[in-house]
Design a protein around this motif. Structure first.
Motif, PDB file in Angstrom:
ATOM      1  N   GLU A 222       0.749  -1.324  -0.002  1.00 54.79           N
ATOM      2  CA  GLU A 222       0.141  -0.020  -0.034  1.00 54.79           C
ATOM      3  C   GLU A 222       0.821   1.329   0.018  1.00 54.79           C
ATOM      4  O   GLU A 222       0.515   2.223  -0.539  1.00 54.79           O
ATOM      5  CB  GLU A 222      -0.976   0.096   1.259  1.00 54.79           C
ATOM      6  N   LYS A 223       1.903   1.244   0.506  1.00 53.65           N
ATOM      7  CA  LYS A 223       2.635   2.220   0.765  1.00 53.65           C
ATOM      8  C   LYS A 223       3.609   2.632  -0.476  1.00 53.65           C
ATOM      9  O   LYS A 223       3.866   3.836  -0.735  1.00 53.65           O
ATOM     10  CB  LYS A 223       3.613   2.339   2.117  1.00 53.65           C
ATOM     11  N   TRP A 224       4.287   1.570  -1.000  1.00 50.34           N
ATOM     12  CA  TRP A 224       5.411   1.684  -1.944  1.00 50.34           C
ATOM     13  C   TRP A 224       4.977   1.419  -3.529  1.00 50.34           C
ATOM     14  O   TRP A 224       5.473   2.022  -4.358  1.00 50.34           O
ATOM     15  CB  TRP A 224       6.277   0.939  -1.391  1.00 50.34           C
ATOM     16  N   LEU A 225       4.098   0.230  -3.749  1.00 49.52           N
ATOM     17  CA  LEU A 225       4.032  -0.124  -5.103  1.00 49.52           C
ATOM     18  C   LEU A 225       3.499   0.922  -5.938  1.00 49.52           C
ATOM     19  O   LEU A 225       3.893   1.088  -7.316  1.00 49.52           O
ATOM     20  CB  LEU A 225       3.132  -1.458  -5.217  1.00 49.52           C
ATOM     21  N   LYS A 226       2.314   1.662  -5.861  1.00 51.98           N
ATOM     22  CA  LYS A 226       1.668   2.664  -6.661  1.00 51.98           C
ATOM     23  C   LYS A 226       2.890   3.653  -6.904  1.00 51.98           C
ATOM     24  O   LYS A 226       2.809   4.354  -8.079  1.00 51.98           O
ATOM     25  CB  LYS A 226       0.433   3.177  -6.204  1.00 51.98           C
ATOM     26  N   ASP A 227       3.625   4.210  -5.838  1.00 52.05           N
ATOM     27  CA  ASP A 227       4.467   5.271  -5.967  1.00 52.05           C
ATOM     28  C   ASP A 227       5.722   4.712  -6.675  1.00 52.05           C
ATOM     29  O   ASP A 227       6.304   5.606  -7.690  1.00 52.05           O
ATOM     30  CB  ASP A 227       5.011   5.863  -4.560  1.00 52.05           C
ATOM     31  N   THR A 228       5.941   3.553  -6.854  1.00 53.09           N
ATOM     32  CA  THR A 228       6.875   3.019  -7.854  1.00 53.09           C
ATOM     33  C   THR A 228       6.467   3.114  -8.907  1.00 53.09           C
ATOM     34  O   THR A 228       7.443   3.441 -10.120  1.00 53.09           O
ATOM     35  CB  THR A 228       7.336   1.521  -7.097  1.00 53.09           C
ATOM     36  N   GLU A 229       5.282   2.565  -9.303  1.00 53.98           N
ATOM     37  CA  GLU A 229       4.801   2.551 -10.659  1.00 53.98           C
ATOM     38  C   GLU A 229       4.655   3.786 -11.480  1.00 53.98           C
ATOM     39  O   GLU A 229       5.003   3.888 -12.606  1.00 53.98           O
ATOM     40  CB  GLU A 229       3.407   1.910 -10.660  1.00 53.98           C
ATOM     41  N   ASN A 230       4.509   4.696 -10.519  1.00 56.48           N
ATOM     42  CA  ASN A 230       4.311   6.284 -11.331  1.00 56.48           C
ATOM     43  C   ASN A 230       5.725   7.110 -11.131  1.00 56.48           C
ATOM     44  O   ASN A 230       5.692   8.216 -11.389  1.00 56.48           O
ATOM     45  CB  ASN A 230       3.250   6.952 -10.817  1.00 56.48           C
ATOM     46  N   TYR A 231       6.734   6.365 -10.587  1.00 55.08           N
ATOM     47  CA  TYR A 231       8.177   6.945 -10.424  1.00 55.08           C
ATOM     48  C   TYR A 231       7.919   8.122  -9.667  1.00 55.08           C
ATOM     49  O   TYR A 231       9.332   8.960  -9.404  1.00 55.08           O
ATOM     50  CB  TYR A 231       8.783   7.239 -11.549  1.00 55.08           C
ATOM     51  N   LYS A 232       7.342   8.281  -8.596  1.00 49.39           N
ATOM     52  CA  LYS A 232       7.337   9.090  -7.349  1.00 49.39           C
ATOM     53  C   LYS A 232       8.448   8.841  -6.658  1.00 49.39           C
ATOM     54  O   LYS A 232       9.386   9.297  -5.831  1.00 49.39           O
ATOM     55  CB  LYS A 232       6.097   9.284  -6.640  1.00 49.39           C
ATOM     56  N   VAL A 233       8.600   7.434  -6.455  1.00 53.20           N
ATOM     57  CA  VAL A 233       9.981   6.708  -5.647  1.00 53.20           C
ATOM     58  C   VAL A 233      10.601   6.026  -6.942  1.00 53.20           C
ATOM     59  O   VAL A 233      10.209   5.569  -7.534  1.00 53.20           O
ATOM     60  CB  VAL A 233       9.227   5.645  -4.571  1.00 53.20           C
ATOM     61  N   LYS A 234      11.776   6.380  -6.701  1.00 50.27           N
ATOM     62  CA  LYS A 234      12.863   5.795  -7.588  1.00 50.27           C
ATOM     63  C   LYS A 234      13.724   4.785  -6.952  1.00 50.27           C
ATOM     64  O   LYS A 234      14.558   4.958  -5.920  1.00 50.27           O
ATOM     65  CB  LYS A 234      13.722   7.050  -8.593  1.00 50.27           C
ATOM     66  N   GLY A 235      13.375   3.475  -7.285  1.00 49.81           N
ATOM     67  CA  GLY A 235      14.223   2.438  -6.507  1.00 49.81           C
ATOM     68  C   GLY A 235      15.428   1.751  -7.126  1.00 49.81           C
ATOM     69  O   GLY A 235      15.636   1.751  -8.350  1.00 49.81           O
TER      70      GLY A 235
END
Length: 534
Positions: free
Chosen positions: A169-182
């Motif tokens: 819930e915290k990380w997957l959507k933000d990863t998908e839209n590149y708000k988070v760059k992992g």
């Protein structure tokens, strides 16, 4: 005739084509220098579209849609050659420029909706769509595919498979839209294939409810971490977990390494790995952790957890089984690498064979035309067996993808063994194919624009990342031998791992094979599978 004189006459005719009207005509280009795509000179009724559908196997329309997006943008350097449109990166750019272009291309694909559902989508169709898009991207540029693969398959995959609902819930959507760059910090300067021996240490502070990550020595620095040098904001840290002085083995944690403005976080040191022989569009970096504190919730806890008061909790009591459970979800990396190797082989063979259908050399008779390269049996023996093997391996890779996307708990071991074997075998085949195609193109194979030579340096890393090929094949041999011994002890038939054929009394290759045996479909299929696995 003296050989030197003969060759001199051939060269003279090559440059001075005799004219019926004027014996002293000006120099004209020979037919062997008038290059054009073979299909413009010769027509064929062969249905190439059906062959593409057979080879690509899935998501044919999705692949064409992505091709179209890439051709439409100047970011992908489209060029017209022989009436066709081609896209290829500009490898004459500096390392910094290549990295910048990689990020711009990711931004374009993101805006076009290419990554939608890559982590939040469910089911077989969603996974196959993701695989097909990554394969198309890899055909354009290996750096772009690796940069995207690290973000989605390694960072995102670790959150998806090692994490639980709170992480999803915290990380997957933000990863998908590149708000988070992992990125994915597993490999260390002192440890690569031996993941169990990594030296980064994480302890738990029950007073604050935080984990403390530390790099205790220089050999423990995280090394070759794709995305770390410039762009990544977060990383998965693989570390030894120390609870009350007891080492519980390797676990995975989420740590922030940069803020939203790109500044490196406190107590973290990052250094650039620098220029490489290939993949310079990927910003590989080194990371040191100086007692970095992270929340307790940042432990990816699908396999094991730590309670608020510092108790270690896991349903898997055996350390070996627990370690295997941690590594099992990483199989997708080997699946994508095997696919990338085969598409690279397809590209290089297409270029080398097309070139051999336009380039001529020497003539059979003094006044005869020069011979196409592919008409020489020696040239056929160089390229056509590699082409046949690439077809077989393409079907094998499609089989592996289907095995992976339809995986069940019972298939985990089989997928590990098959993916390890295919990753090693297919990448070794790719390197041999690239070298042979480079040589078959002669001097033209040296030009970066012609791709074949440059693909060698771009794909050379495949033999060692996601597992050294020799180590992987040792694992495969060990697993197959163990299965063989266990089946013999139980006196039961073999089941899975590619050993089913051993249940038959008749060997795969009879001591005295007959023509009917060699031509049978069963023999041919078994032989192809055997070649791909072993």
């Amino acid at each position: 005739m003296d050989r030197v004189k003969f060759r001199t006459q051939i060269l003279n005719r090559h440059l001075h084509r005799p004219s019926l009207s004027s014996p002293s005509s000006s120099i004209e280009p020979s037919i062997c220098l008038q290059y054009s795509p073979p299909e413009l000179a010769e027509t064929s009724q062969f249905d190439t579209r059906s062959m593409r559908e057979l080879m690509d196997n899935h998501n044919f329309a999705d692949r064409d849609w992505l091709y179209g997006l890439m051709i439409q943008s100047k970011l992908f350097c489209s060029k017209e050659r022989g009436g066709k449109l081609f896209v290829s990166p500009d490898y004459n750019q500096s390392m910094e420029q290549q990295r910048e272009m990689t990020m711009k291309r990711i931004g374009y694909l993101l805006d076009c909706g290419v990554f939608e559902g890559w982590l939040t989508g469910k089911g077989v169709e969603s996974e196959l769509r993701k695989f097909s898009f990554l394969e198309v991207i890899g055909m354009f540029d290996h750096s772009l595919a690796i940069k995207i693969g690290v973000h989605f398959f390694l960072w995102g995959g670790a959150v998806q498979f090692f994490g639980t609902k709170r992480h999803h819930e915290k990380w997957l959507k933000d990863t998908e839209n590149y708000k988070v760059k992992g990125c994915f910090a597993m490999t260390e300067l002192g440890h690569g294939s031996n993941v169990r021996g990594i030296e980064t240490i994480t302890t738990y502070d029950s007073n604050t409810g935080e984990f403390v990550i530390n790099t205790p020595c220089e050999s423990a620095q995280k090394y070759w971490i794709g995305g770390a040098a410039n762009h990544a904001t977060h990383t998965i840290v693989f570390s030894q977990l120390n609870i009350d002085g007891k080492n519980q083995g390797v676990h995975a944690f989420i740590a922030q390494i940069r803020d939203s403005d790109g500044n490196v976080c406190p107590n973290i040191r990052i250094s650039d790995c620098g220029h490489k022989i290939g993949l310079n569009g990927v910003d590989n970096g080194r990371i040191w952790f100086d007692n970095v504190r992270i929340p307790r919730e940042n432990l990816l806890n699908s396999v094991a957890d730590v309670s608020l008061d510092g108790k270690y909790l896991s349903a898997i009591t055996d350390p070996d089984q627990r370690f295997a459970a941690f590594l099992a979800p990483l199989t997708s990396g080997r699946v994508t690498i095997a696919a990338a190797a085969i598409y690279s082989s397809k590209i290089s063979l297409a270029i080398a064979i097309r070139y051999s259908l336009t380039r001529r050399a020497f003539s059979v008779s003094p006044n005869g035309p020069e011979v196409l390269l592919l008409d020489y049996p020696s040239h056929q023996r160089r390229l056509l067996p590699l082409l046949a093997k690439t077809y077989a391996m393409s079907f094998a890779e499609n089989y592996l993808k289907m095995l992976y996307v339809k995986r069940t708990p019972e298939l985990i071991k089989t997928i590990h063994v098959v993916s390890s074997a295919f990753k090693a075998t297919l990448t070794w085949h790719n390197m041999r194919t690239l070298q042979e195609c480079r040589e078959a193109c002669g001097g033209q194979g040296l030009k970066t624009e012609n791709r074949v030579g440059h693909l060698k340096s771009e794909y050379d890393v495949q033999s060692t990342f996601e597992g050294d090929n020799n180590v992987l094949m040792q694992q495969v041999s060990k697993a197959l031998l163990a299965e063989y011994v266990a089946a013999k002890k139980r006196n039961k038939p073999f089941n899975g791992l590619g050993l089913d054929h051993m249940n038959k009394s008749c060997p795969v290759i009879p001591s005295k094979p007959t023509s009917s045996t060699l031509r049978s479909v069963e023999f041919q299929v078994t032989k192809l599978l055997f070649l791909c696995v072993f």
